[in-house]
Design an enzyme around this catalytic site. Sequence first.
Site, PDB file in Angstrom:
ATOM      1  N   GLY A 164       0.790  -1.221   0.000  1.00  0.00           N
ATOM      2  CA  GLY A 164       0.000   0.000   0.000  1.00  0.00           C
ATOM      3  C   GLY A 164       0.820   1.268   0.000  1.00  0.00           C
ATOM      4  O   GLY A 164       0.318   2.338   0.351  1.00  0.00           O
ATOM      5  N   GLY A 165       2.099   1.168  -0.376  1.00  0.00           N
ATOM      6  CA  GLY A 165       2.938   2.353  -0.452  1.00  0.00           C
ATOM      7  C   GLY A 165       3.625   2.727   0.840  1.00  0.00           C
ATOM      8  O   GLY A 165       4.454   3.637   0.859  1.00  0.00           O
ATOM      9  N   LEU A 203      12.245   2.699 -11.531  1.00  0.00           N
ATOM     10  CA  LEU A 203      11.914   2.922 -12.935  1.00  0.00           C
ATOM     11  C   LEU A 203      11.160   4.241 -13.062  1.00  0.00           C
ATOM     12  O   LEU A 203      10.243   4.519 -12.279  1.00  0.00           O
ATOM     13  CB  LEU A 203      11.081   1.764 -13.468  1.00  0.00           C
ATOM     14  N   HIS A 232       0.684   5.090  -4.579  1.00  0.00           N
ATOM     15  CA  HIS A 232       0.846   3.638  -4.758  1.00  0.00           C
ATOM     16  C   HIS A 232      -0.456   2.867  -4.547  1.00  0.00           C
ATOM     17  O   HIS A 232      -0.437   1.648  -4.429  1.00  0.00           O
ATOM     18  CB  HIS A 232       1.940   3.103  -3.820  1.00  0.00           C
ATOM     19  N   GLU A 284       5.724  -8.071  -6.954  1.00  0.00           N
ATOM     20  CA  GLU A 284       5.158  -8.854  -5.863  1.00  0.00           C
ATOM     21  C   GLU A 284       4.104  -9.808  -6.412  1.00  0.00           C
ATOM     22  O   GLU A 284       3.651  -9.681  -7.550  1.00  0.00           O
ATOM     23  CB  GLU A 284       4.536  -7.956  -4.791  1.00  0.00           C
ATOM     24  N   ARG A 288      -4.290 -13.879  -3.246  1.00  0.00           N
ATOM     25  CA  ARG A 288      -5.709 -13.710  -2.916  1.00  0.00           C
ATOM     26  C   ARG A 288      -6.445 -13.160  -4.119  1.00  0.00           C
ATOM     27  O   ARG A 288      -5.855 -12.867  -5.156  1.00  0.00           O
ATOM     28  CB  ARG A 288      -5.851 -12.721  -1.753  1.00  0.00           C
ATOM     29  N   VAL A 291      -8.997  -6.672  -5.653  1.00  0.00           N
ATOM     30  CA  VAL A 291     -10.111  -5.731  -5.748  1.00  0.00           C
ATOM     31  C   VAL A 291     -10.593  -5.634  -7.199  1.00  0.00           C
ATOM     32  O   VAL A 291     -11.790  -5.589  -7.480  1.00  0.00           O
ATOM     33  CB  VAL A 291      -9.679  -4.331  -5.244  1.00  0.00           C
ATOM     34  N   ARG A 334     -12.615   2.681  -8.951  1.00  0.00           N
ATOM     35  CA  ARG A 334     -12.849   2.466  -7.515  1.00  0.00           C
ATOM     36  C   ARG A 334     -13.504   3.716  -6.937  1.00  0.00           C
ATOM     37  O   ARG A 334     -12.893   4.788  -6.903  1.00  0.00           O
ATOM     38  CB  ARG A 334     -11.535   2.200  -6.788  1.00  0.00           C
TER      39      ARG A 334
END
Length: 444
Positions: A164-165, A203, A232, A284, A288, A291, A334
């Site tokens: 989550g940054g 990057l 992020h 990463e 799971r 969203v 979202r």
Amino acid sequence: MFKKVLIANRGEIALRILRACKELGIGTVAVHSTADEAAMHVRLADESVCIGPPASNESYLNIHQIVAACEITGADAIHPGYGFLSENAKFAEILEAHGITFIGPSSAHIRIMGDKIEAKKTVKQLGIPVVPGSDGAVSDPREAKRIADKIGYPVIIKAASGGGGRGMKVANSASDLAEALGSARKEAGAAFGDDVVYIEKYLSKPRHIEVQVMGNGKGYLGERDCSLQRRHQKVLEEATSPVLDDEQRENIGMVCAKAIGDMGYSGAGTVEFLYEDGEFYFIEMNTRLQVEHPVTEMITRIDLVNEQLHVATGEGLSFTQEEVSFMGHAIECRINAENAHTFVPSPGCISYYHPPGGLGVRVDSGVYQGYQIPPYYDSLIGKLIVHGRTRPECLMRLRRALDEFVVDGIDTTLPLFRELMTEDDIIKGDYNIHWLEKYLANKS
């Protein structure tokens, strides 16, 4: 198939799982905090159990209470959704000890991929390309400088746990490095109880592209482009990516499918990459449901939660890789209960609610008119997903749907999405992970 599934989550994802269970004839148990007593998934579930007060660590993160709810109701499986306990290896192990099926991968795979340093080592061995950087944890500023000098500035320092940054800092030069290292470690320790960090090449203009994998090492379901981000955090996702061609899509998909097959991975997972100048770099793997899974469902016509349930029973996937095809284009927005310009959370009562409809429009949300949004949790209140035969058609449909969407009584991010639909870069698909923050900075 399971007789009864306990849904260890809340909000729109809890309702999404409940619907999939009902379509398979599976009984449902909703757990909830005292703040969520009137939530839609609680109202629609066959049974519900209050597991504690509003604070997450006393309710949705309370493993003892959730296991007790299973025993009380006779649930034989738990779906964790996303967030909360969905990537908690200890939780999966405890369920196994109690004879309760965890609808997800093994605790071993959760543990490996939850440690970003171990994950990077693992996938590198499996043939997945990684970002140049340290081979393990870095705590000594001198060691950090040696690595940064080798891979070149700028570099990014990342927390080994969490996401989550948080625990992420960029150093543009050697003079920034020591401070960035110390700051990242401090932030990671406060956020995750673990101050271990590592270093990667930063990057400058990458896309964020992720590959959906599914099942017992036999399935990949294309990619999603999640490059529109703020701090992020993903804001808008689309599939397929505007920057990949069919050959690139198949190549990276098969690399990921082979890797999870070699791992013996089972269940839904997402392998995430930064993509720049035609190259993929692993960042990463999320073990799971994501969203943004609905955009994949819209272009493949495959119900990912349904597949999760079948895989967890040992039945395997309902499709073969040869049967997977990608139809048209899908975009997800979202919708958060936040001010569209300051992003300050806006809990409160929804005085009027009118979701959009029509061909190719889907709204995943657990809110309704008169619903009181609590101040204790993530501000996501729903997701607007649209599908079109082409990306231009999809964008036009999204504009129309956004104009129809009404949520009164609270602030939401709907006005931001209406603005974005008029931006040339968004229309052309010409954006990267830094685009939105620059756009917002120029607007302020």
